[in-house]
Design a protein around this motif. Structure first.
Motif, PDB file in Angstrom:
ATOM      1  N   TRP A   1      43.374  29.094  47.134  1.00 48.70           N
ATOM      2  CA  TRP A   1      44.324  30.188  46.960  1.00 48.70           C
ATOM      3  C   TRP A   1      44.360  30.656  45.505  1.00 48.70           C
ATOM      4  CZ3 TRP A   1      48.471  29.900  43.712  1.00 48.70           C
ATOM      5  CH2 TRP A   1      48.885  28.633  43.304  1.00 48.70           C
ATOM      6  N   GLN A   2      44.118  29.734  44.565  1.00 51.02           N
ATOM      7  CA  GLN A   2      44.113  30.122  43.153  1.00 51.02           C
ATOM      8  C   GLN A   2      42.965  31.095  42.860  1.00 51.02           C
ATOM      9  OE1 GLN A   2      44.246  26.897  44.211  1.00 51.02           O
ATOM     10  NE2 GLN A   2      45.634  25.692  42.943  1.00 51.02           N
ATOM     11  N   GLY A   3      41.802  30.802  43.440  1.00 52.03           N
ATOM     12  CA  GLY A   3      40.658  31.694  43.263  1.00 52.03           C
ATOM     13  C   GLY A   3      40.906  33.065  43.864  1.00 52.03           C
ATOM     14  N   TRP A   4      41.503  33.081  45.063  1.00 49.55           N
ATOM     15  CA  TRP A   4      41.823  34.366  45.694  1.00 49.55           C
ATOM     16  C   TRP A   4      42.875  35.116  44.889  1.00 49.55           C
ATOM     17  CZ3 TRP A   4      38.790  36.702  48.872  1.00 49.55           C
ATOM     18  CH2 TRP A   4      37.937  35.963  49.692  1.00 49.55           C
TER      19      TRP A   4
ATOM     20  N   ALA B   1      43.469  44.282  41.294  1.00 46.52           N
ATOM     21  CA  ALA B   1      44.680  45.093  41.165  1.00 46.52           C
ATOM     22  C   ALA B   1      44.806  45.687  39.762  1.00 46.52           C
ATOM     23  CB  ALA B   1      45.911  44.255  41.497  1.00 46.52           C
ATOM     24  N   LEU B   2      44.516  44.889  38.738  1.00 46.09           N
ATOM     25  CA  LEU B   2      44.617  45.394  37.370  1.00 46.09           C
ATOM     26  C   LEU B   2      43.573  46.473  37.089  1.00 46.09           C
ATOM     27  CD1 LEU B   2      45.380  42.105  35.423  1.00 46.09           C
ATOM     28  CD2 LEU B   2      46.921  44.036  35.816  1.00 46.09           C
ATOM     29  N   ILE B   3      42.383  46.335  37.651  1.00 52.75           N
ATOM     30  CA  ILE B   3      41.349  47.371  37.492  1.00 52.75           C
ATOM     31  C   ILE B   3      41.804  48.666  38.175  1.00 52.75           C
ATOM     32  CG2 ILE B   3      38.991  48.040  38.108  1.00 52.75           C
ATOM     33  CD1 ILE B   3      39.073  46.012  35.842  1.00 52.75           C
ATOM     34  N   LEU B   4      42.338  48.544  39.393  1.00 49.85           N
ATOM     35  CA  LEU B   4      42.799  49.735  40.110  1.00 49.85           C
ATOM     36  C   LEU B   4      43.974  50.411  39.407  1.00 49.85           C
ATOM     37  CD1 LEU B   4      42.510  48.505  43.804  1.00 49.85           C
ATOM     38  CD2 LEU B   4      40.997  50.089  42.584  1.00 49.85           C
ATOM     39  N   ILE B   5      44.884  49.630  38.856  1.00 48.25           N
ATOM     40  CA  ILE B   5      46.007  50.200  38.101  1.00 48.25           C
ATOM     41  C   ILE B   5      45.489  50.947  36.870  1.00 48.25           C
ATOM     42  CG2 ILE B   5      47.989  49.589  36.638  1.00 48.25           C
ATOM     43  CD1 ILE B   5      48.571  47.366  38.743  1.00 48.25           C
TER      44      ILE B   5
END
Length: 89
Positions: A25-28, A36-40
């Motif tokens: 889950w950490q990797g995901w 998300a940061l790239i899309l923002i």
């Protein structure tokens, strides 16, 4: 205590050099946060200045690569398609 390489956040690639898919889950979470940061940045920074967007993306990508490299099962090394270290997916 040090984390065992077999318990990494990402699978090792079967062919080539680098990281495969996330395995925990950490990797995901790290992958989803990176995307998300790239899309923002694409939504809010890129329309204003492409150069500013590139300056935003480069450190994010480097940070993601460092995290992936340090948390890949079996580490980063060239692989020729033999069984994957740290499990299969």
């Amino acid at each position: 205590m040090t984390e065992r390489k077999e318990d990494g956040w990402f699978y090792a690639k079967r062919y080539g050099y680098g990281t495969g898919l996330p395995r925990t889950w950490q990797g995901w979470l790290v992958t989803a946060l990176f995307i998300a940061l790239i899309l923002i940045g694409a939504a809010f920074i890129a329309p204003l200045s492409q150069l500013a967007f590139i300056a935003y993306v480069i450190p994010l990508t480097l940070a993601f690569l460092v995290i992936a490299a340090k948390t890949t099962s079996g580490g980063w090394k060239w692989r020729w398609g033999k069984d994957r270290e740290g499990g299969t997916w």
